[in-house]
Design an enzyme around this catalytic site. Sequence first.
Site, short mmCIF file in Angstrom:
data_model
loop_
_atom_site.label_atom_id
_atom_site.label_comp_id
_atom_site.label_asym_id
_atom_site.label_seq_id
_atom_site.Cartn_x
_atom_site.Cartn_y
_atom_site.Cartn_z
N ASN A 210 0.86 -1.18 0.00
CA ASN A 210 0.00 0.00 0.00
C ASN A 210 0.90 1.23 0.00
OD1 ASN A 210 -1.90 1.96 0.37
ND2 ASN A 210 -2.74 1.12 2.27
N LYS B 280 3.54 0.73 2.95
CA LYS B 280 3.25 -0.36 3.89
C LYS B 280 3.35 -1.68 3.14
CE LYS B 280 -0.26 1.78 6.71
NZ LYS B 280 -1.68 1.97 6.69
N ARG C 197 -2.35 -2.24 -3.56
CA ARG C 197 -3.62 -1.60 -3.26
C ARG C 197 -3.70 -0.32 -4.09
NH1 ARG C 197 -5.70 1.49 2.13
NH2 ARG C 197 -7.75 1.93 1.25
N HIS D 264 -13.20 1.30 0.23
CA HIS D 264 -13.13 0.17 1.18
C HIS D 264 -13.64 -1.13 0.54
CE1 HIS D 264 -13.56 3.03 4.89
NE2 HIS D 264 -12.29 2.79 4.64
N GLY E 266 -11.35 5.85 8.74
CA GLY E 266 -12.27 6.03 7.62
C GLY E 266 -13.42 5.06 7.85
N ARG F 177 -13.33 13.18 8.91
CA ARG F 177 -14.18 13.59 7.77
C ARG F 177 -15.61 13.83 8.25
NH1 ARG F 177 -12.08 8.74 4.76
NH2 ARG F 177 -10.16 9.41 3.74
N ASP G 229 -9.53 10.05 17.53
CA ASP G 229 -9.38 8.64 17.91
C ASP G 229 -10.53 8.20 18.80
OD1 ASP G 229 -8.40 6.27 19.49
OD2 ASP G 229 -6.65 6.61 18.22
N ILE H 148 -12.78 0.49 14.88
CA ILE H 148 -13.85 0.77 15.85
C ILE H 148 -14.85 -0.39 15.88
CG2 ILE H 148 -15.74 2.36 16.42
CD1 ILE H 148 -13.98 4.59 15.10
N GLY H 149 -15.25 -0.84 14.71
CA GLY H 149 -16.22 -1.93 14.62
C GLY H 149 -15.74 -3.20 15.31
N GLU I 105 -7.55 -6.67 4.70
CA GLU I 105 -7.40 -6.26 3.30
C GLU I 105 -6.17 -6.88 2.65
OE1 GLU I 105 -9.02 -1.83 3.03
OE2 GLU I 105 -8.37 -2.35 5.04
P1 ADP Z 1 -7.94 3.19 9.33
O1 ADP Z 1 -7.46 1.86 8.78
O2 ADP Z 1 -9.13 3.74 8.62
O3 ADP Z 1 -6.87 4.20 9.54
P2 ADP Z 1 -8.57 1.60 11.67
O4 ADP Z 1 -9.46 0.59 11.07
O5 ADP Z 1 -7.21 1.18 12.10
O6 ADP Z 1 -8.49 2.90 10.80
O7 ADP Z 1 -9.35 2.18 12.95
C1 ADP Z 1 -8.81 3.17 13.77
C2 ADP Z 1 -9.84 3.48 14.84
O8 ADP Z 1 -10.07 2.29 15.62
C3 ADP Z 1 -9.38 4.55 15.81
O9 ADP Z 1 -10.41 5.48 16.04
C4 ADP Z 1 -9.10 3.75 17.06
O10 ADP Z 1 -9.31 4.50 18.22
C5 ADP Z 1 -10.12 2.65 16.95
N1 ADP Z 1 -9.78 1.58 17.91
C6 ADP Z 1 -8.73 0.74 17.87
N2 ADP Z 1 -8.71 -0.02 18.99
C7 ADP Z 1 -9.76 0.36 19.76
C8 ADP Z 1 -10.30 -0.02 21.04
N3 ADP Z 1 -9.71 -0.96 21.76
N4 ADP Z 1 -11.40 0.61 21.48
C9 ADP Z 1 -11.98 1.57 20.78
N5 ADP Z 1 -11.54 1.99 19.57
C10 ADP Z 1 -10.45 1.40 19.07
#
Ligand code: ADP
Length: 394
Positions: free
Chosen positions: A8, A15, A89, A178, A210, A239, A281, A330-331, A382
């Site tokens: 990527n 990366k 990617r 995505h 994102g 965003r 974050d 987050i998910g 991914e």
């Molecule tokens: P991207 O790939 O889009 O940069 P990520 O999928 O890595 O982002 O997600 C980053 C987000 O996931 C951040 O907001 C981070 O705080 C959240 N996150 C990671 N670990 C935790 C956790 N243990 N609890 C809550 N949020 C988390």
Amino acid sequence: MKKIMAVNAGSSSLKFQLLEMPSENMITSGIVERIGMSKSVFSIKVNGEKIEETLDIANHGDAVNLLLNKLIEHDIISSFDEIAGVGHRVVHGGDKISESVVIDEALIQYLEEIIDLAPLHLGPNLTGIKAFKEILPNVKHVGVFDTAFHQTMPEESFLYAVPYDWYTKYKVRKYGFHGTSHKFITQRYAEMMNKDIHDVNIVIAHIGNGASICAVKNGQSIDTSMGFTPLEGIPMGTRSGNIDPAVVEYMASVKHKPVKEIINQLNKKSGYLGLSDLSSDSRDLVSASKEGNHQAALAINVQAKRIADYIASYHNYVGGAEAIIFTAGIGENAKETRENIGSRLAAFGVEIDDKRNNCRGVEQLISTDHSKIKVYVIPTNEEVMIARDTLALL
Ligand code: ADP
């Protein structure tokens, strides 16, 4: 067994992950940062341990040379020939790319033609591709596109209600992003359920820094929340997601700033960060909101409300989703946010189970046995998806 590299490339970073296929075991991963600046940083995981070095790396070509030589130095490969393929990617494939493809001169030329669709990302992606191709000329290079999975969207989903020639002449339409993650989740869900992928009707909430929601019907994307650019849809780390476009002209006029600057604020200073005045974050916001910080709670709630709105709408659009899947940072990790979103879908009979939801980064059913729609956490990957597509094209 084949070793495949998933890459990527960004404007100043690169990366990589080296995967053994078809077992999908990760051999190593790493990142080159601050390419073209002083004090570039190269880091790589060797036997689970992170090794970091600071040095000057002038350009992407030097970064590729360095990382390949480091693989030899750390005994991860014995020669460049061991790498069977490189999957790149690529952020945008325009409206002609609906699946991963072998990168040849014609493809590079096509990507150069559509560069204006994503100048900040497609340019660096191309630089990375060219650097790798030059150093590994005999290896097959495959492009894996963020937009490809969404090319199955029907016109009614991807067209904006604007003058039609904006689409025909200027390619203005929803592309969605995505896609590699949404495709991975769709495949993984089918596998978990032991189902033919064509029978999968789900809504995926990819919520990381994102974030995008995807409506999957019969295993295909039929709508997604990101649009012409990743700015559309739900609020994200920085965003804004959807706003009335008239705000852009209004803010440009009251702040005496060019439109570009306002759009930049919508991309970089909005979402979680903008509403909370605290952080982009999710971890910071979850803990601040527990301590009673109103704006932090507000940022989370504004996003959760909009995510629930999209899920509700896509549940209907796919003809009744059998499952809602949470994925990405987050998910996968923020149980509070999942519970927040789940509780907003109670009218559809969604019920989150507290105990099951108390999980992080694992595949897990998190809804109760009575829930009318099942809710799962499925970690995305991914890089594995990139390696799978690359392997398939070798
Ligand atoms: P991207 O790939 O889009 O940069 P990520 O999928 O890595 O982002 O997600 C980053 C987000 O996931 C951040 O907001 C981070 O705080 C959240 N996150 C990671 N670990 C935790 C956790 N243990 N609890 C809550 N949020 C988390």
